[in-house]
Each structure stands twice: as C-alpha cells, then as structure tokens.
Design a protein around this motif. Structure first.
Motif, mmCIF file in Angstrom:
data_model
loop_
_atom_site.group_PDB
_atom_site.id
_atom_site.type_symbol
_atom_site.label_atom_id
_atom_site.label_comp_id
_atom_site.label_asym_id
_atom_site.label_seq_id
_atom_site.Cartn_x
_atom_site.Cartn_y
_atom_site.Cartn_z
ATOM 1 N N VAL A 137 0.823 -1.088 -0.130
ATOM 2 C CA VAL A 137 0.044 0.054 0.001
ATOM 3 C C VAL A 137 0.928 1.236 -0.056
ATOM 4 O O VAL A 137 0.431 1.997 -0.514
ATOM 5 C CB VAL A 137 -0.849 -0.061 1.146
ATOM 6 C CG1 VAL A 137 -1.713 1.360 1.166
ATOM 7 C CG2 VAL A 137 -1.920 -1.049 1.094
ATOM 8 N N CYS A 138 1.899 1.246 0.903
ATOM 9 C CA CYS A 138 2.708 2.453 1.011
ATOM 10 C C CYS A 138 3.483 2.579 -0.216
ATOM 11 O O CYS A 138 3.884 3.661 -0.479
ATOM 12 C CB CYS A 138 3.631 2.152 2.090
ATOM 13 S SG CYS A 138 2.734 1.909 3.702
ATOM 14 N N TYR B 58 9.320 -0.582 5.406
ATOM 15 C CA TYR B 58 8.337 -0.726 5.873
ATOM 16 C C TYR B 58 7.992 -0.657 7.409
ATOM 17 O O TYR B 58 7.347 0.042 8.286
ATOM 18 C CB TYR B 58 7.096 -1.634 5.262
ATOM 19 C CG TYR B 58 5.721 -1.913 5.905
ATOM 20 C CD1 TYR B 58 4.821 -0.892 5.521
ATOM 21 C CD2 TYR B 58 5.537 -3.041 6.795
ATOM 22 C CE1 TYR B 58 3.440 -1.044 6.220
ATOM 23 C CE2 TYR B 58 4.090 -3.064 7.153
ATOM 24 C CZ TYR B 58 3.391 -2.088 7.073
ATOM 25 O OH TYR B 58 1.902 -2.292 7.368
ATOM 26 N N GLU B 59 8.633 -1.807 8.030
ATOM 27 C CA GLU B 59 8.840 -2.014 9.423
ATOM 28 C C GLU B 59 9.067 -0.733 10.168
ATOM 29 O O GLU B 59 8.693 -0.428 11.269
ATOM 30 C CB GLU B 59 9.646 -3.030 9.842
ATOM 31 C CG GLU B 59 9.252 -4.366 9.336
ATOM 32 C CD GLU B 59 7.761 -4.672 9.964
ATOM 33 O OE1 GLU B 59 7.504 -4.418 11.067
ATOM 34 O OE2 GLU B 59 6.808 -5.289 9.161
ATOM 35 N N LYS B 60 10.260 0.009 9.485
ATOM 36 C CA LYS B 60 10.735 1.319 10.152
ATOM 37 C C LYS B 60 9.762 2.396 10.139
ATOM 38 O O LYS B 60 9.538 3.232 10.977
ATOM 39 C CB LYS B 60 12.175 1.673 9.542
ATOM 40 C CG LYS B 60 12.631 2.893 10.099
ATOM 41 C CD LYS B 60 14.107 3.342 9.566
ATOM 42 C CE LYS B 60 14.453 4.589 9.920
ATOM 43 N NZ LYS B 60 15.789 4.874 9.329
ATOM 44 N N SER B 61 9.056 2.446 8.930
ATOM 45 C CA SER B 61 8.289 3.707 8.551
ATOM 46 C C SER B 61 6.731 3.428 8.996
ATOM 47 O O SER B 61 6.083 4.370 9.126
ATOM 48 C CB SER B 61 8.375 3.907 7.278
ATOM 49 O OG SER B 61 9.630 3.902 6.726
ATOM 50 N N LYS B 62 6.157 2.392 9.313
ATOM 51 C CA LYS B 62 4.735 2.169 9.390
ATOM 52 C C LYS B 62 3.952 2.969 10.401
ATOM 53 O O LYS B 62 2.851 3.227 10.279
ATOM 54 C CB LYS B 62 4.489 0.682 9.449
ATOM 55 C CG LYS B 62 5.011 0.004 10.954
ATOM 56 C CD LYS B 62 4.584 -1.419 10.954
ATOM 57 C CE LYS B 62 5.177 -2.260 12.056
ATOM 58 N NZ LYS B 62 4.889 -3.643 12.005
#
Length: 313
Positions: free
Chosen positions: A274-275, A294-298
């Motif tokens: 999605v991102c 993703y894990e860092k930014s979610k």
C-alpha cells in the motif's frame, strides 16, 4: 427400452454434457482472465514503482487486454472513433466525462491511456492504465472523503491532521517548502496543485471514482468537494470506503465485527504494498537505490493507534 427412447436419452445426455462443457469453459475462462488481470496489475505495479515505465505499460496493457477482450461499444466506441479520425482532443473530453460512471469508469481510463500512449505521453498513459486496473480491483468501491471517516474515528482524525501525511497537498502550492523544492530542481514558485504526476501521491484517489478531482477555477462547489481528498487521507491507506463504510455504520447496533468482514468489503489490509505506490523510486526525493523500509516507517507520520471498541477479539 425402445430404440427411440434410447436415442432421446443419448441426445439429452449429450446436450447436458455440452452445456456442462460450455459453462465449465466459461468459468475457466473467467477465472483465467481474472488471474491474468491481477497478475498483470501486480507485475505492472512493481515495474512502475521501480520507474520502469516501458515494462509497466506492457504489463498493464496485458492485464487490461484480459479485462476487456471485446471491442469498446456505445459512447466509448464513439470516443475511440474520434481519436482514430484525428480528433484526439474531442475524444479526450468525451472519455473524461465517462470516468465517474460505474459501467465505463475503468474502460474509459484504458481507452484514454491508449490515446496518450499513441501520442508518446507514456507517463500519463501508465497512470491511466494503473488507475483503470485499480478501478477494476476495487470492484465498484468509491472514495467517500475524510469527513465520512472522521464521524466515528475522531481521535485518529485529530492526530492524523498533525502529520505530514495530512499536509502533502499543501507542499504543492507556490512558495511552500521552497528550499526542498529548489534542491530537487523544482520551481519553488510554481503551482503544482494541478500537475497530475504530483496529485497521484499528494491527494487521495486522484483519477479514481469518488477520488480527488482538479476543480475548475471559480467553481466553489468543486473546490469544496476536492478538499475532502486533499493530502494522504484515511482512504489512501485503507482503500475506497463506499462499501466497507456500510459495515462501520452497523457496528454501533451490532456491537461487534471482525477485520475480515471489512477486508471482504474492500478495506485494504495495510502492508508495504500500500505504501510503495508512492514511496518508491519514482518519488523525486528517492534515488535509484531507494528501498522503502516498511517496518521502520509504518508508525511514522500516521494517526494514533486507538483501541477499537467493537472489534471482535
């Protein structure tokens, strides 16, 4: 058993078998066609996010050819004929008028994309092909605007309003983020609020049914409607809400629901995919070696994660 009865029985069985084969063949074709559409769409997105426009176009077109195996008809065919006769501007106008109609939303984008591709406007064509497939994938769901979400999720809305996600449209305005724009060789004083390549990520649902539409100058009603989809709103991450919002409206009386119910109604399961529709190598702030973490930014620049009272355990 007389011979005439046996003959009728054989003929009857033969007819039923033929019907079964035909129906089965149609079912297989439908499944295979749908698989081809989804596969081409997913592969095209990977190429698009990696700024491989030629490959993205090829994948998107394969998917759309599977989605629309029959020639266009009615108003769509009229527009195609106009383009073929050299009246591309008139064809564009007619196709744009069909974008919001359920029956023609996806096909109109596809046909206009083909016109742009023939004109060498490959970026515009890729965006329209992608949006045509997104429209098909959403199965008729439309964007409803952030106010519809705010009614029940006010805490999330209030914290989201303070994030950069909520302000992505504002940076397109003349003079906004001037220093950052200059570094990226954008004109700091230029108005980018009508640039389609920017609006795909700085608004929600741009070019899709119910999503952001560029308002005409002086049209106060259109300006007001557009504001509901300015910035990266709820539906940018959770998907167009016209179908799953109906479930939300029953929650207060039902008192319980499962996430799966919402997913079945079209709500996105938030994930890296999605991102990366925006956080990818096409982003002017990203280099050729960019990788979205993703894990860092979610949990950055998103709304507060408020416990949902009626979600089933």
């Amino acid at each position: 058993m007389d011979s005439s009865f046996r003959k009728r029985s054989v003929i009857t069985v033969g007819i039923y078998c033929l019907i079964a084969v035909v129906i089965g063949g149609q079912a297989v074709f439908a499944v295979e066609g749908q698989t081809a559409v989804q596969a081409g769409y997913k592969q095209g997105l990977v190429h698009y996010e990696n700024n491989q426009i030629d490959k993205a176009l090829a994948s998107f077109k394969d998917a759309l050819a599977a989605a629309f195996p029959q020639p266009a008809s009615g108003k769509l065919q009229d527009a195609v004929s106009l383009a073929q006769s050299g009246k591309a501007d008139e064809a564009e106008k007619n196709l744009l008028s069909l974008f919001e109609e359920d029956a023609t939303a996806a096909r109109a984008r596809y046909e206009l994309g083909r016109i742009y591709e023939a004109q060498g406007k490959l970026d515009k064509a890729a965006v329209l092909f992608r949006n045509a497939l997104a429209t098909i994938s959403s199965e008729g769901a439309k964007y409803v605007g952030v106010k519809s979400c705010k009614m029940c999720h006010f805490k999330q809305y209030k914290t989201w309003k303070k994030t950069r996600m909520a302000k992505t449209f504002e940076v397109l305005k003349p003079g906004a983020n001037a220093e950052a724009k200059a570094k990226l060789k954008f004109d700091p004083q230029k108005d980018y609020t009508k640039d389609p390549l920017c609006l795909s990520c700085h608004t929600t649902g741009f070019g899709l049914p119910g999503g952001y539409k560029i308002p005409k100058d002086g049209d106060s009603k259109a300006v007001k409607a557009a504001k509901a989809n300015e910035g990266t709103t709820c539906e940018a991450c959770h998907g167009p809400g016209s179908k799953y919002i109906a479930i939300h409206k029953t929650i207060m009386s039902k008192k319980s629901y499962t996430p799966q119910e919402l997913f079945q109604a079209g709500q996105y399961k938030v994930s890296a995919g999605v991102c990366t529709t925006c956080h990818n190598r096409r982003n002017p702030m990203a280099g050729p070696d960019y990788r979205f973490d993703y894990e860092k930014s979610k949990d950055e620049d998103t709304h507060e994660k408020v416990p949902l009272k009626y979600r089933a355990k």
